[in-house]
Structure formats: C-alpha cells, structure tokens
Design an enzyme around this catalytic site. Sequence first.
Site, PDB file in Angstrom:
ATOM      1  N   LYS A  15       0.845  -1.200   0.000  1.00  0.00           N
ATOM      2  CA  LYS A  15       0.000   0.000   0.000  1.00  0.00           C
ATOM      3  C   LYS A  15       0.881   1.252   0.000  1.00  0.00           C
ATOM      4  O   LYS A  15       2.084   1.195   0.256  1.00  0.00           O
ATOM      5  CB  LYS A  15      -0.908   0.009   1.230  1.00  0.00           C
ATOM      6  CG  LYS A  15      -0.174   0.168   2.563  1.00  0.00           C
ATOM      7  CD  LYS A  15      -1.150   0.194   3.732  1.00  0.00           C
ATOM      8  CE  LYS A  15      -0.406   0.404   5.065  1.00  0.00           C
ATOM      9  NZ  LYS A  15      -1.329   0.454   6.212  1.00  0.00           N
ATOM     10  N   TYR A  74      15.731  31.274   4.154  1.00  0.00           N
ATOM     11  CA  TYR A  74      14.622  32.129   4.528  1.00  0.00           C
ATOM     12  C   TYR A  74      14.572  32.376   6.033  1.00  0.00           C
ATOM     13  O   TYR A  74      14.861  31.482   6.829  1.00  0.00           O
ATOM     14  CB  TYR A  74      13.297  31.492   4.090  1.00  0.00           C
ATOM     15  CG  TYR A  74      13.102  31.435   2.594  1.00  0.00           C
ATOM     16  CD1 TYR A  74      13.306  32.551   1.802  1.00  0.00           C
ATOM     17  CD2 TYR A  74      12.698  30.253   1.969  1.00  0.00           C
ATOM     18  CE1 TYR A  74      13.121  32.503   0.423  1.00  0.00           C
ATOM     19  CE2 TYR A  74      12.499  30.186   0.605  1.00  0.00           C
ATOM     20  CZ  TYR A  74      12.715  31.316  -0.165  1.00  0.00           C
ATOM     21  OH  TYR A  74      12.525  31.256  -1.518  1.00  0.00           O
TER      22      TYR A  74
END
Length: 405
Positions: A54, A297
């Site tokens: 999955k 940043y």
Amino acid sequence: MSEVNVESIGGGPGDAAHTSWLELSAGALRHNVEVFRGLEGRDGTSPPLGVVLKGNAYGHGLAQVLPLVHGLVDILYFIAPQDALKVREHERAQGLSPRQVVVLGAVAPHEAVVLAREGVEVVVPDRGWEDAVPVLRAAKLERPLRVHVHIDTGLGREGFTLEQIPRETQFLVDARDVLEVVGALSHFANTEDVTEQGYALAQVDAFETGLRLLEGQLGQGRLQRHIAASAATLVLPRARYEAQRVGISLYGLWPSAETRLSARLVLGEVPVLKPVLSWRCRSQVVKWLPADSYVGYGCTYRTSEPTRIAVLPVGYYDGYPRLASGKAHVLVNGRRCAVLGRVMMNHLIVDVTRATHDERPVTATLMGRDGDESVSAEALAGWAQTLHYEIVARLGTHLRRVVVE
C-alpha cells in the site's frame, strides 16, 4: 526549433543533471523476505508470507517493488483496487502465475465487479457491502467474489464487533452466489508501542471468539486467518495464523524500538533487517560564504566562519520534512554535513566545508549509507518529530526510483 526529449531531463545516478533520486536495493529486499520466511507459524511450519504494498509500496515505488517481490511471496495486500489490478497486468505481461491478491481498503460496487473478474479478493468490514450484492448479481459473474471478513478486536476502526457478527453477517450467507467467504482478518492496536503484549493477546482471544461466531454463522469450515502485521509477526508467535501480513519491515524498517527489544526477548536475537531505500541528491551549487552570512529564509542561521555550502535541489515538495530544519544532516563523501537554516520547498543548504576541498558538484545522501556513516529513516523522523512510516510514505511519486543490487 528542435524537439526536446522530456524524458531525458531530470537525470539520475551518475547524471550531471541537478536532481535527487531513490535507490532500491533488490538484495536487501530479498534478505528481508528470507528473515520472515524463517519464522515458524503456530503449527511449527512456515506460514504463507504476505506483504503489504500500500501507499506506493510505503513510498518505495510500486512499479519497482512489485516485480522484485512477486516471485518471492505468496500474498500481496493493497489498499486501493487500482493498485491491486496492476498485479494482474504485470502477471499477464510477464506470463506469470497469478498470486493471491487482497484489497484491504474501500471498494465501490462497480470496482467489486472488476475485482471479481480478475480474481482479486476483498475485505468486508461492515454491512455496507450489501449494496454491492445486486450489482454483482447483475454482472452475471462466472465466479463469486472472494472475500475476507474483518473482525474488530479492539482497534476501533474497520470490522464487525463480536456483538455485531451474529446479527449483521447474515447477508453474507444470503449472498453466497456472489460473495464467497474465504478468510477472516483483524488488526492489532498497539503491538508496536509496548513490550508487554497483554492487550494484543486479548485481541487474539477476541479474534478467535469472532472466528467461532463467524464460522458458526456461515456454517463452513476453517477460514484463512490473518492478523499479524510486521510487529506481531516478529514478536507474537501466537498470531502467526495461515498468513503473515508484513508491511514496514519488508522494506527493512523496524516498526519501533519496542519491537526490536521484544524481538530479542521472544526470538533470542535481533533479526537483521536491511533498509531497502537510499535517497541521494546531486548538488546544484557549491560555493563559499563569508563569515556572518545569513543562510536561507527567515535568516535563521548565520555562519560563524567562512563556510563552503552545497545547495541541494530537494525540499519539502519532494518529501524532505520542513520540521527537520536546523537539526538534520546529510552525508557527503562519508561525512556528516549539517542542514543549515530552513528546509525550503525545493532546496536544502548544507555545510560541506569539511566534506569536500573545492567547489565541484557533490552527491549527498539524504537517507542511506555513505562509507561508514548512515542516515536512517528513523533519524530523519526524529528530527522532524514524526515517525519513519510518514517519512517514507510521503516521498514524492515524481522522484526517480532506481533498482540496484
């Protein structure tokens, strides 16, 4: 204007293009399969081995993992019906004998018709499946859809509770012409979180009670039983019924530190699981920054001395967690290199001052081994305040995945 081959853009291992990629070790995957093949079931023999693919094979890449495991295991588990159908496509393309395939997740009535025709099995977790019965009958199937009944033994998610089984599973008896019950399953709640398995053993008791109720309701003999995921398969021998349902550990990752400790106590040793996945990235820029330069940043990092940095074209868009900002490190030339400042959408900046002697491009290992050093998925998860399941499952599907030996 000349045409551009888009497929050639993006590169990979050994390519000069600025990119990151995942390497999947076929040898490690085979090794992990053999670890689970070596575990004895309740009757002293090795039960069929099922593996869970999955979530894009836990982020490793279904397209790459399926061909590697198909011939090594007995059962393939999925959440999404469309992923399960890819097994049949692969088998037809390669001329392979069909494996048992089970869909654990939600299935719409029209999808149930397709799965029945392809011989893919499904899980029935509640009476909602009554809506599929008339659709299946109208389809005039050559054979019934094979189903596994989910028993809720204490997770509180899918499944019939013990109280519901006698009164809410009658529709399965009435729909035998289109629904053939072949198995029963459940799922543990906390085998990974503890070393004392009292609650898990209570769930096993509930599972066996539910099985007796279900078999009595259906009036049929022994069903295929499966409840053990990776942790229970390793540390709870009583839960190894007719099938093991191995997920995270197929990929060489321990469910938890508690599971590793319990394995030593139960098995007498800690099995060696080999991580299948490595994540590497070639630098986009390598350059010097003077002392007192801000990096990234928010100006959250400032160099205290002249620093050689590498800009890596990978970020949280690709699945590298932003919460690892200022805490993580990568490997360059076998050395640990700190991640400086904030993780950006498409970039990391790392300190390579002591890892390289010039400004030529470097290759960084974000997860995996480089020389004597390694960065594990568990380590990256720790820096990001999450768990390693999430780290690997969120790796971008756009990342190139390459199978290596």
